[in-house]
Scaffold this motif. Structure first.
Motif, mmCIF file in Angstrom:
data_model
loop_
_atom_site.group_PDB
_atom_site.id
_atom_site.type_symbol
_atom_site.label_atom_id
_atom_site.label_comp_id
_atom_site.label_asym_id
_atom_site.label_seq_id
_atom_site.Cartn_x
_atom_site.Cartn_y
_atom_site.Cartn_z
ATOM 1 N N VAL A 139 -58.092 5.741 -19.882
ATOM 2 C CA VAL A 139 -57.629 6.921 -19.139
ATOM 3 C C VAL A 139 -57.330 8.077 -20.096
ATOM 4 C CG1 VAL A 139 -55.817 7.844 -17.653
ATOM 5 C CG2 VAL A 139 -56.785 5.598 -17.173
ATOM 6 N N VAL A 140 -56.654 7.777 -21.219
ATOM 7 C CA VAL A 140 -56.313 8.877 -22.121
ATOM 8 C C VAL A 140 -57.577 9.440 -22.789
ATOM 9 C CG1 VAL A 140 -55.858 7.793 -24.376
ATOM 10 C CG2 VAL A 140 -54.401 9.633 -23.565
ATOM 11 N N THR A 141 -58.549 8.585 -23.041
ATOM 12 C CA THR A 141 -59.806 9.065 -23.617
ATOM 13 C C THR A 141 -60.515 9.989 -22.636
ATOM 14 O OG1 THR A 141 -59.997 6.953 -24.755
ATOM 15 C CG2 THR A 141 -61.933 8.357 -24.758
ATOM 16 N N ASP A 142 -60.534 9.575 -21.380
ATOM 17 C CA ASP A 142 -61.184 10.416 -20.370
ATOM 18 C C ASP A 142 -60.476 11.755 -20.270
ATOM 19 O OD1 ASP A 142 -63.189 10.712 -18.220
ATOM 20 O OD2 ASP A 142 -61.403 10.977 -16.991
ATOM 21 N N ARG A 143 -59.147 11.706 -20.377
ATOM 22 C CA ARG A 143 -58.387 12.944 -20.266
ATOM 23 C C ARG A 143 -58.738 13.901 -21.406
ATOM 24 N NH1 ARG A 143 -52.079 13.210 -20.538
ATOM 25 N NH2 ARG A 143 -51.965 15.452 -20.277
ATOM 26 N N MET A 144 -58.911 13.340 -22.605
ATOM 27 C CA MET A 144 -59.305 14.191 -23.727
ATOM 28 C C MET A 144 -60.677 14.798 -23.488
ATOM 29 S SD MET A 144 -58.628 12.111 -27.167
ATOM 30 C CE MET A 144 -57.389 10.856 -27.093
ATOM 31 N N LEU A 145 -61.608 13.946 -23.032
ATOM 32 C CA LEU A 145 -62.997 14.397 -22.936
ATOM 33 C C LEU A 145 -63.206 15.310 -21.748
ATOM 34 C CD1 LEU A 145 -64.636 11.030 -23.929
ATOM 35 C CD2 LEU A 145 -64.634 13.139 -25.255
ATOM 36 N N GLU A 146 -62.353 15.180 -20.766
ATOM 37 C CA GLU A 146 -62.381 16.066 -19.609
ATOM 38 C C GLU A 146 -62.327 17.524 -20.066
ATOM 39 O OE1 GLU A 146 -59.756 15.935 -15.478
ATOM 40 O OE2 GLU A 146 -58.867 15.438 -17.383
ATOM 41 N N MET A 147 -61.555 17.743 -21.151
ATOM 42 C CA MET A 147 -61.386 19.096 -21.669
ATOM 43 C C MET A 147 -62.685 19.674 -22.225
ATOM 44 S SD MET A 147 -58.336 19.546 -21.104
ATOM 45 C CE MET A 147 -56.890 18.576 -20.735
ATOM 46 N N ALA A 158 -70.228 12.202 -24.424
ATOM 47 C CA ALA A 158 -69.011 11.480 -24.787
ATOM 48 C C ALA A 158 -68.245 10.961 -23.572
ATOM 49 C CB ALA A 158 -68.111 12.375 -25.640
ATOM 50 N N ARG A 159 -68.102 11.813 -22.566
ATOM 51 C CA ARG A 159 -67.278 11.387 -21.433
ATOM 52 C C ARG A 159 -67.940 10.223 -20.704
ATOM 53 N NH1 ARG A 159 -64.824 14.958 -16.485
ATOM 54 N NH2 ARG A 159 -63.103 13.528 -16.047
ATOM 55 N N LYS A 160 -69.264 10.311 -20.582
ATOM 56 C CA LYS A 160 -70.007 9.225 -19.941
ATOM 57 C C LYS A 160 -69.835 7.939 -20.764
ATOM 58 C CE LYS A 160 -74.562 8.974 -19.665
ATOM 59 N NZ LYS A 160 -75.862 9.635 -19.736
ATOM 60 N N GLY A 161 -69.835 8.100 -22.087
ATOM 61 C CA GLY A 161 -69.725 6.941 -22.959
ATOM 62 C C GLY A 161 -68.443 6.161 -22.723
ATOM 63 N N ASN A 162 -67.369 6.902 -22.509
ATOM 64 C CA ASN A 162 -66.091 6.237 -22.252
ATOM 65 C C ASN A 162 -66.184 5.387 -20.990
ATOM 66 O OD1 ASN A 162 -63.243 5.840 -22.713
ATOM 67 N ND2 ASN A 162 -62.866 7.233 -21.007
ATOM 68 N N TRP A 163 -66.853 5.912 -19.967
ATOM 69 C CA TRP A 163 -66.972 5.147 -18.722
ATOM 70 C C TRP A 163 -67.967 4.017 -18.854
ATOM 71 C CZ3 TRP A 163 -63.004 5.011 -16.094
ATOM 72 C CH2 TRP A 163 -62.174 6.133 -16.018
ATOM 73 N N THR A 164 -69.006 4.209 -19.667
ATOM 74 C CA THR A 164 -69.929 3.106 -19.920
ATOM 75 C C THR A 164 -69.160 1.918 -20.498
ATOM 76 O OG1 THR A 164 -71.646 4.721 -20.425
ATOM 77 C CG2 THR A 164 -72.051 2.462 -21.121
ATOM 78 N N ALA A 165 -68.311 2.220 -21.509
ATOM 79 C CA ALA A 165 -67.522 1.151 -22.119
ATOM 80 C C ALA A 165 -66.556 0.541 -21.102
ATOM 81 C CB ALA A 165 -66.758 1.692 -23.325
ATOM 82 N N ALA A 166 -66.003 1.390 -20.223
ATOM 83 C CA ALA A 166 -65.055 0.883 -19.232
ATOM 84 C C ALA A 166 -65.752 -0.068 -18.257
ATOM 85 C CB ALA A 166 -64.411 2.044 -18.481
ATOM 86 N N VAL A 167 -66.996 0.258 -17.892
ATOM 87 C CA VAL A 167 -67.745 -0.646 -17.009
ATOM 88 C C VAL A 167 -67.966 -1.981 -17.718
ATOM 89 C CG1 VAL A 167 -69.980 -1.031 -15.894
ATOM 90 C CG2 VAL A 167 -68.855 1.190 -15.687
ATOM 91 N N MET A 205 -54.718 15.455 -35.311
ATOM 92 C CA MET A 205 -55.847 14.559 -35.353
ATOM 93 C C MET A 205 -57.098 15.418 -35.372
ATOM 94 S SD MET A 205 -55.531 11.304 -33.091
ATOM 95 C CE MET A 205 -54.428 10.040 -33.625
ATOM 96 N N PRO A 206 -58.146 14.942 -36.024
ATOM 97 C CA PRO A 206 -59.394 15.696 -35.960
ATOM 98 C C PRO A 206 -59.791 15.875 -34.495
ATOM 99 C CG PRO A 206 -59.535 13.924 -37.557
ATOM 100 C CD PRO A 206 -58.257 13.735 -36.822
ATOM 101 N N GLY A 207 -60.136 17.096 -34.132
ATOM 102 C CA GLY A 207 -60.556 17.353 -32.758
ATOM 103 C C GLY A 207 -59.408 17.671 -31.822
ATOM 104 N N HIS A 208 -58.187 17.462 -32.294
ATOM 105 C CA HIS A 208 -57.014 17.683 -31.464
ATOM 106 C C HIS A 208 -56.938 19.132 -30.989
ATOM 107 C CE1 HIS A 208 -52.353 17.101 -31.209
ATOM 108 N NE2 HIS A 208 -52.928 16.998 -30.041
ATOM 109 N N MET A 209 -57.212 20.063 -31.909
ATOM 110 C CA MET A 209 -57.072 21.480 -31.580
ATOM 111 C C MET A 209 -58.097 21.907 -30.542
ATOM 112 S SD MET A 209 -54.931 23.657 -32.150
ATOM 113 C CE MET A 209 -54.058 22.755 -33.417
ATOM 114 N N ASN A 210 -59.304 21.374 -30.642
ATOM 115 C CA ASN A 210 -60.320 21.718 -29.639
ATOM 116 C C ASN A 210 -59.857 21.312 -28.247
ATOM 117 O OD1 ASN A 210 -61.460 20.914 -32.311
ATOM 118 N ND2 ASN A 210 -63.240 21.934 -31.465
#
Lengths: 104, 479
Positions: free
Chosen positions: A81-89, B45-54, B365-370
């Motif tokens: 969930v937290v990963t999705d929240r980050m990537l949502e941005m 990237a976002r799709k990847g997170n859900w792929t792993a979740a599946v 963290m790297p990417g945090h600011m983006n």
């Protein structure tokens, strides 16, 4: 050494190589989401937690099983969930309002 | 459960799980790998997170039919899952974007804890069967590494959440103490692996591993925490893989190993982005305030700096051609990303060219600011990575450094004695004017003095980043 063990070691070694190869050249903006996403993947320990909870004998083992399932579930759910929240941005916005310093 | 040697035990349980389950684990593994692959690219990237979740759902679902459950057990497990879902969901959903690094640490810590608990419980369950060498080794490994990861994550969480001092906490002989603890753990492990079944020794190793996890992260500065969390993430992966050996479960072995390997690589990539070696990050206690850059003769005492009013700076900005904003963690803490975006908008309305220069390790963290700026609806094309913008500073009228410090510290380029020497930095010092929005002259998160703040081209604007930016917006509008 049993065949099963050799099979496990094979799996381990191959998975290690795949893990190294699969994430080469990640842009820095994705370091945090990638860390967080892989963090969720090790939540697969939930499978092990369910197994030990299911065949626990006696109060101590049941308590440990309960604890392991709670911790592992937090890892899985929180992680994804937290990963999705980050990537949502990062989702592609409909291209920014006309004329806004665009095209660079 | 068939009695017998642990390896037989592992073999028999793997067989009774059935081939369907094994194939399901294979499918899950494929989805994990695809997910990691997709997570490595911004588009997918976002799709990847859900792929792993599946993949995760498949792995868990596949393991369920093999469990023999009494109705009491079902209740216990459902209760545990319910608690985990609620806590995990709310923690992930409700936490402020600025607090995400410590959430990742927390989720990693519970995973490490779970791996250790699973292996301890399995050891208790099978202790009567005198575990063999592989079984004992895997158990000790996952208990020790999982516990180190858990305890280390606790400290990382507390440092980032500012429940404790973020700067390195050191004491004389620290390494000797940590080394001694490590030796004691190794001795305990050797005892257990040498076919002595001893629950007390295993528990002792667990306790020492927790102490080691605390002790090992204490001397690491807050600015280096992301690298530490990434490393602990890899640790948890390996602990999970070892639990997989203990339980004879290929799903755990593959999932854990993938994370262990990719996490190790990611850790090295992150310390590279900071221009440092992993050893330096872990053992140099960088950020102890005493270790000032360029020696004590150049300490901040007695050096002159200039501070200005929001009105003056507003005028300067309003009549510039080009402004670059360098956001840092101070901007995140002050929740000033929206105010920064507003300032950029009013400047653009006046025809000023505005861009954000994002250092690879800006934020915590790297990417945090983006992530934070995207949350404030900053257009993606205004976010420039370091290499893309570093040559533009020369032609820039004003650089607005908002709550950042180390990422523009010229000592990284010039001063060999500086702890951050070699870290790539943004060339803010090449701009015509530099404005620092900071609370005070105190050194940044890494505890290193910044000569740029004393540069004649530099003006300090003291105060909370959000207040200062809001004042600047008003000043630009009035100009």
């Amino acid at each position: 050494m049993s065949n099963t063990l050799i099979e496990y070691i094979t799996t381990f070694v191959l998975a290690a190589f795949v893990g190294f190869e699969v994430i080469s050249k990640v842009p820095t903006i994705l370091h945090t989401p990638l860390m967080s996403g892989s963090n969720a993947i090790h939540g697969v320990i939930l499978v092990g937690a369910l197994a030990i909870a299911a065949r626990a004998n006696g109060p101590l083992e049941i308590t440990l099983g309960f604890l392991a399932v709670v911790l592992a579930t937090i890892n899985v759910i929180g992680g994804f969930v937290v990963t999705d929240r980050m990537l949502e941005m990062f989702k592609a916005r409909p291209s920014s309002p006309a004329g806004k310093d665009g095209q660079q | 459960m068939t009695p017998g040697s642990p390896l037989l035990l592992a073999a028999s349980s793997a067989l009774t799980m059935g081939q369907g389950v094994r194939l399901a684990y294979l499918l899950a593994a494929v989805l994990f790998i695809l997910g990691l692959k997709q997570l490595s690219s911004p588009k997918s990237a976002r799709k990847g997170n859900w792929t792993a979740a599946v993949g995760m759902v498949i792995a868990i679902a596949a393991s369920l039919p093999g469990l023999s459950l009494s109705s009491t057990k079902i209740l216990v497990i459902l209760a545990a899952v319910a608690i985990g879902v609620v806590v995990g969901w709310f923690a992930a959903r409700k936490v402020a974007m600025t607090a995400i690094p410590q959430m990742v640490a927390a989720f990693n810590g519970v995973g490490g804890g779970a791996a250790a608990v699973v292996s301890v419980s399995e050891y208790l369950h099978t202790a009567a069967l005198a575990p063999g060498v592989v079984q004992s080794f895997s158990t000790v490994f996952s208990v020790v590494v999982g516990s180190v990861s858990f305890a280390g994550s606790v400290i990382a969480f507390m440092k980032l959440q500012e429940l404790m001092r973020g700067t390195p906490i050191t004491y004389p002989g620290q390494r000797v103490v940590n080394g001694g603890i490590l030796l004691a753990i190794v001795a305990g492990a050797a005892y257990l692996i040498g076919i002595h079944t001893s629950i007390p020794v295993l528990i002792g190793a667990l306790v020492l591993a927790v102490v080691l996890g605390f002790g090992f992260v204490l001397p690491i500065g807050g600015a280096d925490m992301p690298v530490v969390i990434s490393m602990l993430n890899a640790f948890t992966g390996l602990a999970v893989a070892a639990s997989g050996f203990v339980l004879g479960n290929t799903g755990l072995i593959v999932g854990g190993t993938l994370v262990g390997a990719s996490g190790t690589l990611l850790t090295m990539m992150m310390s590279d982005a900071m221009g440092r070696s992993l050893g330096n990050v872990l053992f140099a206690a960088v950020g102890k305030v005493v270790a000032g850059a360029g020696g004590d003769a150049e300490s901040s005492e007695g050096k002159n700096y200039r501070s200005g009013s929001a009105e003056d700076i507003g005028v300067l900005l309003a009549y510039s051609n080009k402004v670059i904003i360098v956001p840092g963690y101070g901007l995140a803490v002050a929740q000033a990303q929206h105010a920064a975006r507003e300032l950029a908008t009013v400047l653009e309305k006046r025809g000023v060219e505005v861009a954000y220069a994002i250092h690879p390790v800006a934020g915590r963290m790297p990417g945090h600011m983006n992530v934070l700026l995207a949350e404030a609806d900053v257009p993606y094309d205004q976010l420039k990575e370091m290499d893309a913008i570093n040559d533009e500073f020369r032609s820039t009228d004003v650089v607005l450094v908002v709550g950042a410090n180390d990422v523009v510290n010229p000592a990284a380029r010039e001063s060999k004695s500086s702890p951050i020497y070699g870290m790539p930095i943004l060339n803010a010092d090449q701009a015509r004017n530099i404005i620092f929005l900071k609370r005070s002259m105190r050194p940044g998160f890494a505890g290193i003095d910044n000569a740029l703040m004393y540069d004649p081209k530099t003006t300090m604007l003291f105060g909370d980043a959000k207040d200062s930016l809001t004042k600047l917006v008003a000043a630009v509008k009035a100009a």
